[in-house]
Design a protein around this motif. Structure first.
Motif, mmCIF file in Angstrom:
data_model
loop_
_atom_site.group_PDB
_atom_site.id
_atom_site.type_symbol
_atom_site.label_atom_id
_atom_site.label_comp_id
_atom_site.label_asym_id
_atom_site.label_seq_id
_atom_site.Cartn_x
_atom_site.Cartn_y
_atom_site.Cartn_z
ATOM 1 N N THR A 1 0.833 -1.205 0.000
ATOM 2 C CA THR A 1 0.000 0.000 0.000
ATOM 3 C C THR A 1 0.864 1.250 0.000
ATOM 4 O O THR A 1 0.604 2.208 -0.744
ATOM 5 C CB THR A 1 -0.946 0.008 1.219
ATOM 6 O OG1 THR A 1 -1.741 -1.171 1.184
ATOM 7 C CG2 THR A 1 -1.830 1.236 1.231
ATOM 8 N N THR A 2 1.906 1.243 0.812
ATOM 9 C CA THR A 2 2.837 2.372 0.836
ATOM 10 C C THR A 2 3.524 2.530 -0.518
ATOM 11 O O THR A 2 3.678 3.649 -1.027
ATOM 12 C CB THR A 2 3.885 2.175 1.946
ATOM 13 O OG1 THR A 2 3.213 1.999 3.191
ATOM 14 C CG2 THR A 2 4.826 3.357 2.041
ATOM 15 N N GLY A 3 3.930 1.412 -1.121
ATOM 16 C CA GLY A 3 4.561 1.461 -2.438
ATOM 17 C C GLY A 3 3.640 2.026 -3.501
ATOM 18 O O GLY A 3 4.069 2.785 -4.371
ATOM 19 N N VAL A 4 2.355 1.664 -3.444
ATOM 20 C CA VAL A 4 1.389 2.182 -4.416
ATOM 21 C C VAL A 4 1.216 3.688 -4.235
ATOM 22 O O VAL A 4 1.155 4.442 -5.217
ATOM 23 C CB VAL A 4 0.031 1.445 -4.286
ATOM 24 C CG1 VAL A 4 -1.069 2.164 -5.048
ATOM 25 C CG2 VAL A 4 0.162 0.015 -4.760
ATOM 26 N N LEU B 1 2.419 9.221 -6.336
ATOM 27 C CA LEU B 1 2.916 10.576 -6.111
ATOM 28 C C LEU B 1 4.184 10.882 -6.905
ATOM 29 O O LEU B 1 4.368 11.999 -7.363
ATOM 30 C CB LEU B 1 3.177 10.799 -4.624
ATOM 31 C CG LEU B 1 1.934 10.738 -3.727
ATOM 32 C CD1 LEU B 1 2.330 10.856 -2.269
ATOM 33 C CD2 LEU B 1 0.958 11.849 -4.102
ATOM 34 N N TRP B 2 5.055 9.893 -7.022
ATOM 35 C CA TRP B 2 6.314 10.085 -7.736
ATOM 36 C C TRP B 2 6.428 8.994 -8.784
ATOM 37 O O TRP B 2 5.497 8.229 -9.005
ATOM 38 C CB TRP B 2 7.498 9.997 -6.765
ATOM 39 C CG TRP B 2 7.481 11.108 -5.765
ATOM 40 C CD1 TRP B 2 7.778 12.415 -5.981
ATOM 41 C CD2 TRP B 2 7.127 10.999 -4.392
ATOM 42 N NE1 TRP B 2 7.638 13.146 -4.819
ATOM 43 C CE2 TRP B 2 7.237 12.294 -3.829
ATOM 44 C CE3 TRP B 2 6.714 9.958 -3.573
ATOM 45 C CZ2 TRP B 2 6.968 12.555 -2.494
ATOM 46 C CZ3 TRP B 2 6.449 10.214 -2.239
ATOM 47 C CH2 TRP B 2 6.567 11.514 -1.723
ATOM 48 N N GLY C 1 10.698 -2.818 -10.920
ATOM 49 C CA GLY C 1 9.879 -4.023 -10.795
ATOM 50 C C GLY C 1 10.285 -4.938 -9.654
ATOM 51 O O GLY C 1 9.431 -5.525 -8.990
ATOM 52 N N TRP C 2 11.591 -5.082 -9.406
ATOM 53 C CA TRP C 2 12.032 -5.986 -8.345
ATOM 54 C C TRP C 2 11.621 -5.476 -6.970
ATOM 55 O O TRP C 2 11.513 -6.247 -6.017
ATOM 56 C CB TRP C 2 13.547 -6.196 -8.398
ATOM 57 C CG TRP C 2 14.339 -4.928 -8.182
ATOM 58 C CD1 TRP C 2 14.790 -4.070 -9.138
ATOM 59 C CD2 TRP C 2 14.737 -4.375 -6.930
ATOM 60 N NE1 TRP C 2 15.449 -3.020 -8.570
ATOM 61 C CE2 TRP C 2 15.434 -3.175 -7.200
ATOM 62 C CE3 TRP C 2 14.574 -4.768 -5.610
ATOM 63 C CZ2 TRP C 2 15.961 -2.377 -6.200
ATOM 64 C CZ3 TRP C 2 15.098 -3.973 -4.605
ATOM 65 C CH2 TRP C 2 15.789 -2.787 -4.905
ATOM 66 N N THR C 3 11.365 -4.180 -6.835
ATOM 67 C CA THR C 3 10.965 -3.614 -5.550
ATOM 68 C C THR C 3 9.624 -4.175 -5.094
ATOM 69 O O THR C 3 9.414 -4.412 -3.904
ATOM 70 C CB THR C 3 10.888 -2.075 -5.650
ATOM 71 O OG1 THR C 3 12.105 -1.591 -6.184
ATOM 72 C CG2 THR C 3 10.622 -1.450 -4.314
ATOM 73 N N TRP C 4 8.723 -4.408 -6.042
ATOM 74 C CA TRP C 4 7.404 -4.932 -5.677
ATOM 75 C C TRP C 4 7.538 -6.328 -5.061
ATOM 76 O O TRP C 4 6.855 -6.649 -4.090
ATOM 77 C CB TRP C 4 6.473 -4.952 -6.881
ATOM 78 C CG TRP C 4 6.152 -3.568 -7.352
ATOM 79 C CD1 TRP C 4 6.619 -2.956 -8.479
ATOM 80 C CD2 TRP C 4 5.336 -2.614 -6.689
ATOM 81 N NE1 TRP C 4 6.129 -1.676 -8.559
ATOM 82 C CE2 TRP C 4 5.332 -1.439 -7.472
ATOM 83 C CE3 TRP C 4 4.600 -2.630 -5.511
ATOM 84 C CZ2 TRP C 4 4.634 -0.299 -7.111
ATOM 85 C CZ3 TRP C 4 3.897 -1.495 -5.157
ATOM 86 C CH2 TRP C 4 3.912 -0.348 -5.939
#
Length: 159
Positions: A33-36, A41-42, A47-50
């Protein structure tokens, strides 16, 4: 029975893993949720971060659940029943224990201890439920607990 070592009941490793994964899912939902929100916003993260946002909380939760499962449990000795968990501890002396029985609470079978004050205490272990919460030796553990309680309550084993 004064010199005997206390009997200890702890969650199985599968139960500890299940607790950890359960908490890890909540952590994964929070990080995704924080990543989304950050991606809206930015510019979006690579892709690997998800994958890291999902896998890291699950692995952390699983390890924490396994470690917490070793700290959680019930110790039954000559003085009574001592419960311990990560956040709390308690003791119920045998003189205060009126009944000990297995009960169905929600989707689990748990052991409840009834005290002379009318209060009941749900033990942290043993318990059994579905999927990761299953304990194939639950009935044997309940029998052992009941046997220990009766031997202390009524002054030993019948001859």
């Amino acid at each position: 029975m004064e010199g005997a070592s206390p009997a200890t009941f702890r969650p199985t490793w599968q139960q500890g893993l299940g607790h950890g994964l359960y908490l890890g899912v909540y952590g994964a939902v929070a990080t995704v949720t924080t990543g989304v929100m950050v991606a809206l916003l930015w510019s979006g993260p690579p892709g690997w971060t998800w994958a890291a946002l999902i896998v890291t909380p699950l692995v952390t939760g699983a390890l924490a659940g396994l470690l917490a499962g070793r700290r959680t449990g019930v110790e039954v000795g000559a003085r009574g029943i001592r419960t311990s968990s990560v956040f709390e501890e308690g003791v119920a002396p045998w003189s205060r224990v009126v009944d000990l029985r297995a009960e169905r609470r929600g989707r689990r079978n748990v052991v409840s201890v009834y005290l002379d004050s009318g209060a009941s205490v749900q033990l942290h272990a043993p318990y059994s439920g579905g999927l990761f919460a299953a304990d194939p030796q639950f009935e044997l553990k309940v029998f052992a607990l009941s046997h220990l309680w009766r031997s202390h309550r009524f002054g030993g084993l019948p001859g």
